[in-house]
Scaffold this motif. Structure first.
Motif, PDB file in Angstrom:
ATOM      1  N   HIS A 201       0.730  -1.157  -0.150  1.00  0.00           N
ATOM      2  CA  HIS A 201      -0.118  -0.067  -0.025  1.00  0.00           C
ATOM      3  C   HIS A 201       0.759   1.171  -0.012  1.00  0.00           C
ATOM      4  CE1 HIS A 201      -3.980  -1.737   0.128  1.00  0.00           C
ATOM      5  NE2 HIS A 201      -3.853  -2.342   1.078  1.00  0.00           N
ATOM      6  N   LEU A 202       1.914   1.193   0.809  1.00  0.00           N
ATOM      7  CA  LEU A 202       2.799   2.273   0.747  1.00  0.00           C
ATOM      8  C   LEU A 202       3.616   2.650  -0.808  1.00  0.00           C
ATOM      9  CD1 LEU A 202       4.461   1.883   4.013  1.00  0.00           C
ATOM     10  CD2 LEU A 202       3.039   3.770   3.488  1.00  0.00           C
ATOM     11  N   GLN A 203       3.816   1.603  -1.283  1.00  0.00           N
ATOM     12  CA  GLN A 203       4.224   1.524  -2.765  1.00  0.00           C
ATOM     13  C   GLN A 203       3.371   2.285  -3.663  1.00  0.00           C
ATOM     14  OE1 GLN A 203       5.326  -2.193  -3.516  1.00  0.00           O
ATOM     15  NE2 GLN A 203       7.240  -2.426  -2.309  1.00  0.00           N
ATOM     16  N   ASP A 204       2.131   1.684  -3.360  1.00  0.00           N
ATOM     17  CA  ASP A 204       1.126   2.475  -4.284  1.00  0.00           C
ATOM     18  C   ASP A 204       0.825   3.995  -3.983  1.00  0.00           C
ATOM     19  OD1 ASP A 204       0.554  -0.059  -5.159  1.00  0.00           O
ATOM     20  OD2 ASP A 204      -1.227  -0.705  -3.738  1.00  0.00           O
ATOM     21  N   GLU A 205       1.082   4.257  -2.729  1.00  0.00           N
ATOM     22  CA  GLU A 205       0.735   5.530  -2.297  1.00  0.00           C
ATOM     23  C   GLU A 205       1.798   6.424  -3.056  1.00  0.00           C
ATOM     24  OE1 GLU A 205      -1.689   8.417  -0.227  1.00  0.00           O
ATOM     25  OE2 GLU A 205      -1.972   6.094  -0.698  1.00  0.00           O
ATOM     26  N   VAL A 230       8.137   0.365  -8.562  1.00  0.00           N
ATOM     27  CA  VAL A 230       8.145   1.922  -8.429  1.00  0.00           C
ATOM     28  C   VAL A 230       8.933   2.639  -9.396  1.00  0.00           C
ATOM     29  CG1 VAL A 230       7.878   1.491  -6.027  1.00  0.00           C
ATOM     30  CG2 VAL A 230       9.915   1.926  -6.447  1.00  0.00           C
ATOM     31  N   GLY A 231       9.937   2.062 -10.189  1.00  0.00           N
ATOM     32  CA  GLY A 231      11.031   2.565 -10.876  1.00  0.00           C
ATOM     33  C   GLY A 231      10.551   2.885 -12.322  1.00  0.00           C
ATOM     34  N   ASP A 232      10.829   3.954 -12.931  1.00  0.00           N
ATOM     35  CA  ASP A 232      10.901   4.511 -14.156  1.00  0.00           C
ATOM     36  C   ASP A 232      12.282   3.643 -14.905  1.00  0.00           C
ATOM     37  OD1 ASP A 232       8.484   6.044 -14.173  1.00  0.00           O
ATOM     38  OD2 ASP A 232       9.834   7.921 -13.149  1.00  0.00           O
ATOM     39  N   ARG A 233      13.099   3.898 -14.187  1.00  0.00           N
ATOM     40  CA  ARG A 233      14.519   3.183 -14.512  1.00  0.00           C
ATOM     41  C   ARG A 233      15.060   2.570 -13.296  1.00  0.00           C
ATOM     42  NH1 ARG A 233      18.509   6.540 -17.907  1.00  0.00           N
ATOM     43  NH2 ARG A 233      17.967   8.219 -16.619  1.00  0.00           N
ATOM     44  N   ILE A 234      15.655   1.346 -13.649  1.00  0.00           N
ATOM     45  CA  ILE A 234      16.741   0.494 -12.664  1.00  0.00           C
ATOM     46  C   ILE A 234      18.078   0.632 -12.781  1.00  0.00           C
ATOM     47  CG2 ILE A 234      16.617  -1.363 -11.175  1.00  0.00           C
ATOM     48  CD1 ILE A 234      13.831  -1.904 -12.253  1.00  0.00           C
ATOM     49  N   ARG A 338     -22.324 -10.559  12.734  1.00  0.00           N
ATOM     50  CA  ARG A 338     -21.655 -11.664  13.044  1.00  0.00           C
ATOM     51  C   ARG A 338     -21.701 -12.489  11.485  1.00  0.00           C
ATOM     52  NH1 ARG A 338     -22.364 -15.196  18.486  1.00  0.00           N
ATOM     53  NH2 ARG A 338     -21.773 -13.506  19.854  1.00  0.00           N
ATOM     54  N   ALA A 339     -22.573 -11.497  10.635  1.00  0.00           N
ATOM     55  CA  ALA A 339     -22.921 -11.855   9.089  1.00  0.00           C
ATOM     56  C   ALA A 339     -21.653 -11.675   8.297  1.00  0.00           C
ATOM     57  CB  ALA A 339     -24.072 -11.500   8.759  1.00  0.00           C
ATOM     58  N   GLY A 340     -21.442 -12.384   7.279  1.00  0.00           N
ATOM     59  CA  GLY A 340     -20.488 -12.081   6.264  1.00  0.00           C
ATOM     60  C   GLY A 340     -18.967 -12.519   6.590  1.00  0.00           C
ATOM     61  N   ALA A 341     -18.053 -12.146   5.486  1.00  0.00           N
ATOM     62  CA  ALA A 341     -16.750 -12.255   5.605  1.00  0.00           C
ATOM     63  C   ALA A 341     -16.029 -10.921   5.640  1.00  0.00           C
ATOM     64  CB  ALA A 341     -16.106 -13.149   4.631  1.00  0.00           C
ATOM     65  N   LEU A 342     -15.295 -10.671   6.708  1.00  0.00           N
ATOM     66  CA  LEU A 342     -14.390  -9.224   6.615  1.00  0.00           C
ATOM     67  C   LEU A 342     -13.701  -9.248   5.318  1.00  0.00           C
ATOM     68  CD1 LEU A 342     -13.483  -9.150  10.388  1.00  0.00           C
ATOM     69  CD2 LEU A 342     -15.117  -7.810   9.255  1.00  0.00           C
ATOM     70  N   VAL A 343     -13.453  -7.879   4.611  1.00  0.00           N
ATOM     71  CA  VAL A 343     -12.752  -7.726   3.824  1.00  0.00           C
ATOM     72  C   VAL A 343     -11.049  -7.397   4.173  1.00  0.00           C
ATOM     73  CG1 VAL A 343     -12.186  -6.272   1.715  1.00  0.00           C
ATOM     74  CG2 VAL A 343     -14.579  -6.585   2.319  1.00  0.00           C
ATOM     75  N   HIS A 344     -10.416  -8.242   4.132  1.00  0.00           N
ATOM     76  CA  HIS A 344      -9.073  -8.200   4.512  1.00  0.00           C
ATOM     77  C   HIS A 344      -8.088  -7.448   3.465  1.00  0.00           C
ATOM     78  CE1 HIS A 344      -9.842 -10.628   8.007  1.00  0.00           C
ATOM     79  NE2 HIS A 344     -10.317 -11.668   7.175  1.00  0.00           N
ATOM     80  N   ASP A 345      -8.345  -7.715   2.182  1.00  0.00           N
ATOM     81  CA  ASP A 345      -7.416  -7.257   1.245  1.00  0.00           C
ATOM     82  C   ASP A 345      -8.165  -6.398   0.165  1.00  0.00           C
ATOM     83  OD1 ASP A 345      -4.755  -8.310   2.075  1.00  0.00           O
ATOM     84  OD2 ASP A 345      -5.489 -10.066   1.222  1.00  0.00           O
ATOM     85  N   THR A 346      -7.709  -4.988  -0.024  1.00  0.00           N
ATOM     86  CA  THR A 346      -8.076  -4.086  -1.180  1.00  0.00           C
ATOM     87  C   THR A 346      -6.790  -3.677  -1.759  1.00  0.00           C
ATOM     88  OG1 THR A 346      -7.804  -2.202   0.124  1.00  0.00           O
ATOM     89  CG2 THR A 346      -9.949  -3.351   0.170  1.00  0.00           C
ATOM     90  N   VAL A 347      -7.170  -3.149  -3.129  1.00  0.00           N
ATOM     91  CA  VAL A 347      -5.905  -2.625  -3.820  1.00  0.00           C
ATOM     92  C   VAL A 347      -6.484  -1.280  -4.363  1.00  0.00           C
ATOM     93  CG1 VAL A 347      -4.942  -4.803  -4.414  1.00  0.00           C
ATOM     94  CG2 VAL A 347      -6.756  -3.639  -5.885  1.00  0.00           C
ATOM     95  N   THR A 348      -5.638  -0.392  -4.482  1.00  0.00           N
ATOM     96  CA  THR A 348      -5.771   1.018  -5.267  1.00  0.00           C
ATOM     97  C   THR A 348      -5.642   0.864  -6.642  1.00  0.00           C
ATOM     98  OG1 THR A 348      -3.442   1.877  -5.119  1.00  0.00           O
ATOM     99  CG2 THR A 348      -4.816   2.189  -2.971  1.00  0.00           C
ATOM    100  N   ARG A 349      -6.040   2.072  -7.382  1.00  0.00           N
ATOM    101  CA  ARG A 349      -5.816   2.126  -8.788  1.00  0.00           C
ATOM    102  C   ARG A 349      -4.278   2.090  -9.166  1.00  0.00           C
ATOM    103  NH1 ARG A 349     -10.296   3.516 -11.916  1.00  0.00           N
ATOM    104  NH2 ARG A 349     -12.149   3.942 -10.828  1.00  0.00           N
ATOM    105  N   ASP A 350      -3.394   2.548  -8.130  1.00  0.00           N
ATOM    106  CA  ASP A 350      -2.083   2.529  -8.693  1.00  0.00           C
ATOM    107  C   ASP A 350      -1.251   1.362  -8.246  1.00  0.00           C
ATOM    108  OD1 ASP A 350      -1.635   5.173  -9.694  1.00  0.00           O
ATOM    109  OD2 ASP A 350      -2.132   5.872  -7.763  1.00  0.00           O
ATOM    110  N   ALA A 351      -2.006   0.404  -7.619  1.00  0.00           N
ATOM    111  CA  ALA A 351      -1.472  -1.247  -7.395  1.00  0.00           C
ATOM    112  C   ALA A 351      -1.312  -1.750  -8.654  1.00  0.00           C
ATOM    113  CB  ALA A 351      -2.636  -2.001  -6.598  1.00  0.00           C
TER     114      ALA A 351
END
Length: 431
Positions: A201-205, A230-234, A338-351
């Motif tokens: 998530h920090l990389q996405d940020e 994250v790199g344009d060039r490495i 107590r219903a349903g499953a918690l959302v553990h993972d999400t991604v951003t548009r920059d992921a």
């Protein structure tokens, strides 16, 4: 109070550059940069030369002890060079006052480096205060920086580092490094001390921030996957920071310069290329959603009208909270506690698509929610979309390999033909 003078992207200066407009990146030139420590037979860094474009993100990657962090720290002269020159926007900074230089170059390190006795706001305000910004301007800039890195100014302004998570501390560290609007940001393994999910998530940020700010970023890591992301060039560095290859991530993945670089690429180059494609580049679909405040009957009706077997429950801030299936609602008995499953993972548009694929596989349900800068729901990416992208990459790699083989065959054929002509010509002369 005097206003700071910031270097602009065209090599000039702008007194009190507006934080709204911002200072864009600066070119960096390293010329024969060398560092020798007393008593060492070999230099730690030996005659490194490279040019980094304004607004470019360049990543140094290499084995431990190869000199990548030393090279980085010589750019703002936290380590003084033994030889060579450093130019930022064409200005030779080798003989500049190092304290003045460091105030013009942002610096973020592993574990954030925040001062524990200062609040978040005081940490971010450090450099602007040193260079003489007014109190009103500092106050506005602190709020702007917190908002920029996705932290609510009202919630985090007066908190101390010990009350923050590792990811929140790193965000504040980046905000502090950018507070005085420097054209250059140096980052020394800034995300190395946090857990893998927070790191993603920090990389996405960082990628999102760079889209907005266009700073020149020099980033050190030992993680090649992070470098690709994250790199344009490495710059792949050997011992003494000798450059083994300096190129785009795609070029290094598809055409490593030698066995040393191939060792960094490792197996599965095609899958690693998933780090080159962002979630924003593929189809993000909508999904039926309800909020935690909706009556249970309204949730039933929404699920029925959507025609599927699942619905996404959002919290009061519009963030993904739970995946609810029809059976969960039947067993809810008037309460969703107590219903349903918690959302553990999400991604951003920059992921990256690799991040999204890992999240889908971890969740084992064939989809992952996509969120905005404050964690709000924006859509869903499903397994079918991700697998289609993987197949396209594999097919592209197959075609590239065939083309490469064809080019090699033509080269060998042409070389053989030339040799034959040369042999015939020599024989005729001898005759």
């Amino acid at each position: 109070m005097p206003e700071t003078t910031a270097t602009t992207s065209d090599g000039g200066t702008a007194a009190g550059a507006s934080s709204r407009r911002g200072t864009t990146g600066a070119t960096i030139e390293l010329e024969n940069l060398t560092k020798r420590y007393p008593g060492s037979a070999q230099p730690a860094v030996d005659n490194v030369s490279m040019e980094i474009g304004a607004g470019e993100t360049v990543v140094f990657v290499g084995p431990s002890g190869c000199g990548k962090s030393t090279t980085l720290k010589m750019i703002n002269r936290l380590i003084e060079p033994s030889g060579g020159r450093i130019r930022i926007n064409g200005e030779d900074v080798t003989d500049m006052d190092p304290v003045k230089l460091r105030r013009q170059v942002g610096y973020a390190i592993q574990s954030s480096g925040l001062f524990p006795h200062l609040t978040v706001a005081q940490n971010i305000a450090l450099v602007p205060r040193m260079v003489g910004w007014s109190k009103a301007r500092i106050r506005a800039r602190v709020e702007e920086m917190l908002d920029l890195v996705g932290l609510d100014p009202g919630e985090f302004h007066g908190r101390y580092p010990r009350g923050l998570s590792g990811g929140q501390q790193q965000r504040v560290g980046v905000a502090r490094a950018l507070a005085a609007d420097p054209p250059v940001l140096l980052m020394d393994e800034p995300f190395g001390a946090v857990d893998p999910i927070t790191r993603d998530h920090l990389q996405d940020e960082l990628i999102r921030l760079q889209h907005e700010l266009h700073k020149t970023i020099v980033f050190v890591t030992h993680d090649f996957d992070e470098a690709i992301k994250v790199g344009d060039r490495i710059a792949v560095l050997r011992e003494q920071s000798h450059i083994a290859q300096f190129d785009t991530p795609e070029a290094i993945l598809t055409n490593p310069a030698d066995d040393f670089v191939s060792g960094f690429v490792g197996a599965g180059a095609a899958l690693k290329r998933l780090n080159l494609t962002r979630v924003r580049d593929v189809e993000i679909t909508d999904y039926p959603t309800v909020t935690i405040d909706d009556p249970l009957q309204d949730i039933f009706d929404r699920l029925r009208s959507a025609g599927g077997n699942e619905i996404l429950l959002l919290d009061k801030r519009g963030r993904p909270y739970k995946w609810l299936r029809r059976g969960d609602l039947m067993r809810a008995k008037g309460s969703l506690a107590r219903a349903g499953a918690l959302v553990h993972d999400t991604v951003t548009r920059d992921a990256t698509l690799r991040d999204a694929l890992e999240a889908v596989l971890t969740d084992n349900a064939g989809r992952v929610a996509v969120t905005g800068r404050r964690g709000e729901y924006t859509g869903v990416v499903d397994m079918e979309t991700l697998m289609n992208s993987v197949h396209e990459l594999l097919e592209a790699d197959r075609l590239d390999a065939l083309e490469h083989q064809h080019d090699l065959a033509e080269t060998r054929s042409g070389r053989t033909h030339t040799e034959q002509e040369g042999f015939t010509g020599t024989g005729g002369a001898n005759a």
